[in-house]
Design a protein around this motif. Structure first.
Motif, short mmCIF file in Angstrom:
data_model
loop_
_atom_site.label_atom_id
_atom_site.label_comp_id
_atom_site.label_asym_id
_atom_site.label_seq_id
_atom_site.Cartn_x
_atom_site.Cartn_y
_atom_site.Cartn_z
N ILE A 255 16.57 -1.34 26.09
CA ILE A 255 15.43 -1.21 24.72
C ILE A 255 15.78 0.18 24.10
O ILE A 255 15.16 0.46 22.43
CB ILE A 255 14.31 -1.23 25.28
CG1 ILE A 255 13.50 -1.96 25.80
CG2 ILE A 255 13.13 -0.19 24.09
CD1 ILE A 255 12.72 -2.03 27.67
N ALA A 256 16.02 1.93 23.93
CA ALA A 256 16.63 2.35 23.80
C ALA A 256 17.60 2.15 21.82
O ALA A 256 17.35 2.86 21.43
CB ALA A 256 16.76 3.89 24.25
N GLU A 257 18.39 2.01 23.11
CA GLU A 257 19.21 1.23 22.16
C GLU A 257 18.97 0.57 20.49
O GLU A 257 19.77 0.93 19.11
CB GLU A 257 20.46 0.89 22.69
CG GLU A 257 21.57 1.40 23.43
CD GLU A 257 22.65 1.09 24.73
OE1 GLU A 257 22.88 -0.36 24.07
OE2 GLU A 257 23.30 1.08 25.20
N GLU A 258 18.35 -0.41 21.15
CA GLU A 258 17.75 -1.51 19.64
C GLU A 258 16.41 -0.85 19.10
O GLU A 258 16.72 -0.98 18.04
CB GLU A 258 17.27 -2.81 20.49
CG GLU A 258 16.58 -3.54 19.38
CD GLU A 258 15.46 -4.57 19.95
OE1 GLU A 258 15.06 -5.69 19.93
OE2 GLU A 258 15.44 -5.15 21.09
N LEU A 259 16.27 0.51 19.58
CA LEU A 259 15.40 1.19 19.11
C LEU A 259 15.48 2.32 18.05
O LEU A 259 15.58 3.39 17.54
CB LEU A 259 13.88 1.94 19.55
CG LEU A 259 12.70 0.58 19.73
CD1 LEU A 259 12.15 0.95 20.38
CD2 LEU A 259 12.75 0.01 18.64
N ILE B 144 12.17 8.12 24.36
CA ILE B 144 11.42 6.60 24.78
C ILE B 144 10.41 7.17 26.08
O ILE B 144 9.02 5.81 26.51
CB ILE B 144 11.90 5.29 23.94
CG1 ILE B 144 12.33 4.94 24.84
CG2 ILE B 144 12.16 5.77 23.19
CD1 ILE B 144 13.37 3.86 24.90
N SER B 145 10.58 6.65 27.19
CA SER B 145 10.18 6.82 28.73
C SER B 145 9.38 7.76 28.73
O SER B 145 8.31 7.58 28.97
CB SER B 145 11.85 7.38 29.58
OG SER B 145 11.57 7.15 30.68
N ARG B 146 9.50 9.39 28.34
CA ARG B 146 8.67 9.95 28.72
C ARG B 146 7.93 9.15 27.99
O ARG B 146 6.47 9.82 28.26
CB ARG B 146 8.99 11.31 28.33
CG ARG B 146 8.54 12.28 28.21
CD ARG B 146 8.54 14.40 28.22
NE ARG B 146 9.43 14.52 26.58
CZ ARG B 146 10.42 14.55 26.42
NH1 ARG B 146 11.36 14.35 26.77
NH2 ARG B 146 10.70 14.29 25.17
N LEU B 147 7.95 9.40 26.16
CA LEU B 147 6.81 9.19 25.05
C LEU B 147 5.76 7.47 25.57
O LEU B 147 4.28 7.53 25.57
CB LEU B 147 7.20 8.41 23.74
CG LEU B 147 6.18 8.70 22.71
CD1 LEU B 147 5.21 9.72 22.87
CD2 LEU B 147 6.98 8.29 21.74
N TYR B 148 6.36 6.61 26.43
CA TYR B 148 6.11 5.86 27.02
C TYR B 148 4.86 5.81 27.97
O TYR B 148 3.11 5.74 27.57
CB TYR B 148 6.88 3.98 27.64
CG TYR B 148 6.45 3.09 27.27
CD1 TYR B 148 6.00 2.13 26.33
CD2 TYR B 148 5.48 2.75 28.89
CE1 TYR B 148 5.80 0.93 26.37
CE2 TYR B 148 5.01 1.69 28.41
CZ TYR B 148 5.02 0.92 27.91
OH TYR B 148 4.27 -0.57 27.61
#
Length: 750
Positions: free
Chosen positions: A665-669, A676-680
């Motif tokens: 997911i991080a690569e696509e974004l 993104i894990s911490r923010l989510y």
């Protein structure tokens, strides 16, 4: 009456004359003693000052010697410079770095004039100097001819003993140099021949300012055991023989002790102070002109005489004026004594207050028979041996109380103390002590010495204190709270229990205005052990991080309310812990979300001594929570909402892909997986991996209900890599296995 006054006048006249005669005699004797000893004392004072200066000069020479010794050893042991010492013909590649290193040693100490390295194999000197002399010179061409003589007679010189000398340097234009030379040499063939040497020359003008201070008169110089001059001294040359000088001879004759004497030096009478020989055999001598010393002595002597004369004249004049006033001394003294007695009776209340306040605060001694003696002297009615009780009175809403009465606060408190003592006085002997702030201490013991049951005594005290509350409210329009101490066997034990009652009175914060607290009940809380609820603290952090203010308030209130039945310091520590937690949350949010939040400082915290009700403490923390929640809410921007939506759409789209994970997911974004894990997690309170698994399980539930596919096929279609992992995750989310879930749901359909 007139005869008595005349006799009194004669008595006081005789006393006055005796005082004057004693004063005059004392001043005259003191003046004579001072005059006779001033000169000797002043000379010894100057001697001590000069001796301190000479001792300091000796330390400077010792420091210079130690510095030269240390530097010589460093050069001697330096691997780079060893080529200059040991090789008969060092190459240019060995000489260049060695000379640079030698220059570094010289420039590291500003008072070094030059450094020589001598090699007997090549008869060459390698010189580092701050002038044009730097470089290589042969023993026959060296401009410092004195050093060659020293090396020829090196047996006559001890290593690391400074050699004062004057020499000429320069080839085209000679310059005279005064310095102290330190010699470090090595010999071969049983000391018959010099092998190599390190010579350090220290500037003479570096030592002179250190031994001749500008703020002290006179001149300091150094001589050796032969009387030769080793430092700058007027027009005399270095190494000049002073042993024949008349003022030097007494110094040479006294070989052991430091001393001082007066003599003529260059036609001027001077005080000469000298030290005993140091470890180098050197003596340090200071010449101070006698006129400078005697000038100060004469001034001090004159000032002393004038002061004594002025004091004598003033004393005689004052005695005369006093004698004029004492025409009827006895009558006036008696009148004054009567006035003082009245003043003492009027001030007993203040003195008694000060003593009892000091005893309660452990600043005054109240043990043994001293307490009874002092209370009797101050006119207190308390019985030291009778059982006593201590009650602390706190004025409720003290800030409003001070605003209401302003400059009359002390007067109103005094009135409150009078109301209490007058009300209690009917059945008890009592004292009321103003402890400052909102606190008043009541101490009383019953007038009736008969035995009473504890229950009846407590009930009687409660009725009495409720009566006091009503009286204060009626007359002064203010509320008061009481903390009731236990009945003690003696007044001494009662005073000793003040600290416990003062601690117990802090629990008014939990019980509110007008409460009656018992010290024994509060002290029983000490038997309980308190453990801070870490789990609730984590909940509080989660709620604060996500902006759930109301939930955070509920958790905070629960944590604080649990401390009510513990000692007050537990409540204080819990608040401190919560403050640190809140500060940590604010700093974390500030770091992660760039919120404009300041850390909680002492200035923003509510002082507990100003809070009179727990709701005030809660209101303060609620305000901080609301501020934090509003900041978090403001920061929930559309950008974050869009990011969450995109992440959820990717999970919904690719849930069947076994490679779907936080990294993909991080690569696509094109973002960091950690970010993104911490923010989510921060914005949704759910881990990204948990959401992926949850989505797959939801899809699997639909397939179990809508299709007849096998469990393995459904696991593969929903992105699980193997059936066992699918079984484990399905049971984690639903509590049952996929097979049981299908059977249960199918049977539950109508």
């Amino acid at each position: 009456m007139r005869k008595r006054s005349e006799d009194s006048q004669k008595v006081f006249t005789r006393i006055l004359v005796g005082i004057i005669i004693s004063t005059v005699a004392t001043l005259l004797v003191a003046s004579v003693i001072l005059y006779a000893n001033y000169n000797r004392i002043a000379l010894r004072q100057v001697y001590r000052t000069d001796m301190d200066s000479l001792t300091q000069a000796s330390r400077e020479v010792s420091k210079m010697t130690e510095t030269a010794k240390s530097l010589s050893y460093q050069i001697y042991q330096d691997y780079t410079i060893s080529a200059l010492l040991l090789y008969s013909k060092p190459s240019i590649y060995e000489i260049t770095p060695a000379m640079e290193q030698l220059d570094n040693y010289r420039m590291s100490l500003p008072f070094i004039e030059s450094i020589y390295v001598y090699n007997s194999k090549s008869n060459e000197f390698f010189i580092s100097s701050d002038g044009v002399r730097t470089g290589q010179q042969s023993i026959s061409d060296i401009d410092d001819h004195g050093i060659t003589e020293i090396l020829r007679q090196f047996h006559d010189y001890k290593p690391f003993v400074p050699i004062p000398r004057t020499y000429q340097v320069g080839t085209t234009e000679e310059t005279e140099v005064n310095s102290y030379t330190y010699l470090c040499y090595d010999t071969i063939n049983d000391n018959a021949k010099l092998n190599y040497a390190v010579i350090v020359n220290i500037k003479d003008d570096w030592l002179s300012p250190n031994i001749n201070s500008e703020d002290q008169p006179g001149n300091t110089f150094i001589i050796n055991e032969k009387g030769q001059l080793l430092s700058d001294f007027g027009e005399r040359a270095l190494m000049e023989d002073l042993s024949n000088e008349s003022f030097i001879q007494p110094i040479m004759q006294n070989e052991a002790q430091p001393a001082f004497f007066t003599a003529e030096v260059d036609g001027e009478k001077s005080l000469i102070t000298y030290t005993s020989p140091d470890n180098l055999g050197w003596r340090y001598v200071r010449i101070t002109p006698y006129d400078l010393i005697t000038t100060d002595i004469r001034k001090m002597r004159t000032h002393t005489v004038l002061f004594c004369l002025g004091l004598l004249v003033a004393g005689v004049l004052l005695s005369y004026l006093v004698s004029r006033k004492l025409y009827h001394p006895i009558d006036k003294v008696l009148v004054r004594m009567r006035v003082m007695e009245a003043e003492r009776r009027g001030s007993l209340h203040i003195l008694r207050q000060d003593y009892l306040r000091g005893a309660l605060q452990r600043r005054e001694t109240f043990t043994g028979g001293l307490l009874a003696e002092r209370l009797k002297f101050y006119g207190s009615s308390l019985d030291v041996q009778r059982s006593s009780r201590l009650v602390l009175l706190r004025i409720d809403h003290f800030v409003d109380f001070c605003d209401t009465y302003r400059d009359e606060v002390k007067l109103v408190k005094y009135a409150m103390m009078n109301i209490c003592t007058e009300t209690i006085e009917t059945t008890h002997h009592s004292e009321a002590i103003d402890m400052g702030g909102d606190l008043i201490t009541l101490i009383f013991n019953e007038k009736d010495s008969g035995d009473h049951s504890t229950t009846a005594g407590e009930q009687k005290i409660e009725e009495l204190l409720l009566m006091l509350q009503d009286a204060v409210m009626l007359h002064l329009k203010c509320s008061i709270s009481f903390t009731i101490g236990p009945e003690e066997k003696s007044l001494e034990d009662c005073i000793a229990s003040y600290a416990r009652s003062a601690e117990a009175s802090l629990h008014r914060l939990f019980h509110g205005s007008g409460c009656l607290l018992y010290t024994s009940d509060i002290m029983a809380y000490h038997a309980k052990e308190y453990a801070f609820p870490v789990g609730k603290e984590k909940q509080l952090i989660d709620y604060l991080m996500t902006g759930k203010t109301e939930e955070a308030k509920q958790v905070y209130t629960t944590i604080v309310n649990e401390t009510v039945t513990y000692p007050f310091n537990v409540f204080q520590l819990a608040l401190s812990h919560l403050t640190m937690t809140l500060n940590h949350v604010r700093n974390t949010l500030k770091k992660n979300n760039q919120l404009t939040l300041n850390s909680i400082s002492d200035g923003t915290m509510l002082p507990l001594h100003e809070a009179e009700d727990l709701s005030e403490v809660h209101a303060h923390f609620y305000q901080l929570f609301d501020e934090l929640g509003s900041k978090v809410e403001e920061k929930r921007t559309l950008k974050h909402d869009e990011l969450i939506r995109r992440i959820n759409s990717i999970i919904e789209r690719d849930y069947a892909d076994t490679n779907l994970c936080v990294t993909s997911i991080a690569e696509e974004l094109t973002m960091s997986p950690i970010y993104i894990s911490r923010l989510y997690k921060q914005l949704t309170l759910k881990g990204l991996t948990d959401v992926i698994n949850e989505t797959r399980i939801v899809k699997a539930q639909a397939l179990l209900m809508e299709t007849e596919n096998s469990i393995a096929d459904i696991a593969e279609k929903t992105g699980f890599t193997n059936s066992s992992y699918f079984y484990r995750m399905f049971k984690k989310f639903n509590g049952v296995t996929p097979k049981d879930y299908r059977r249960k749901e199918l049977h539950s359909e109508p």
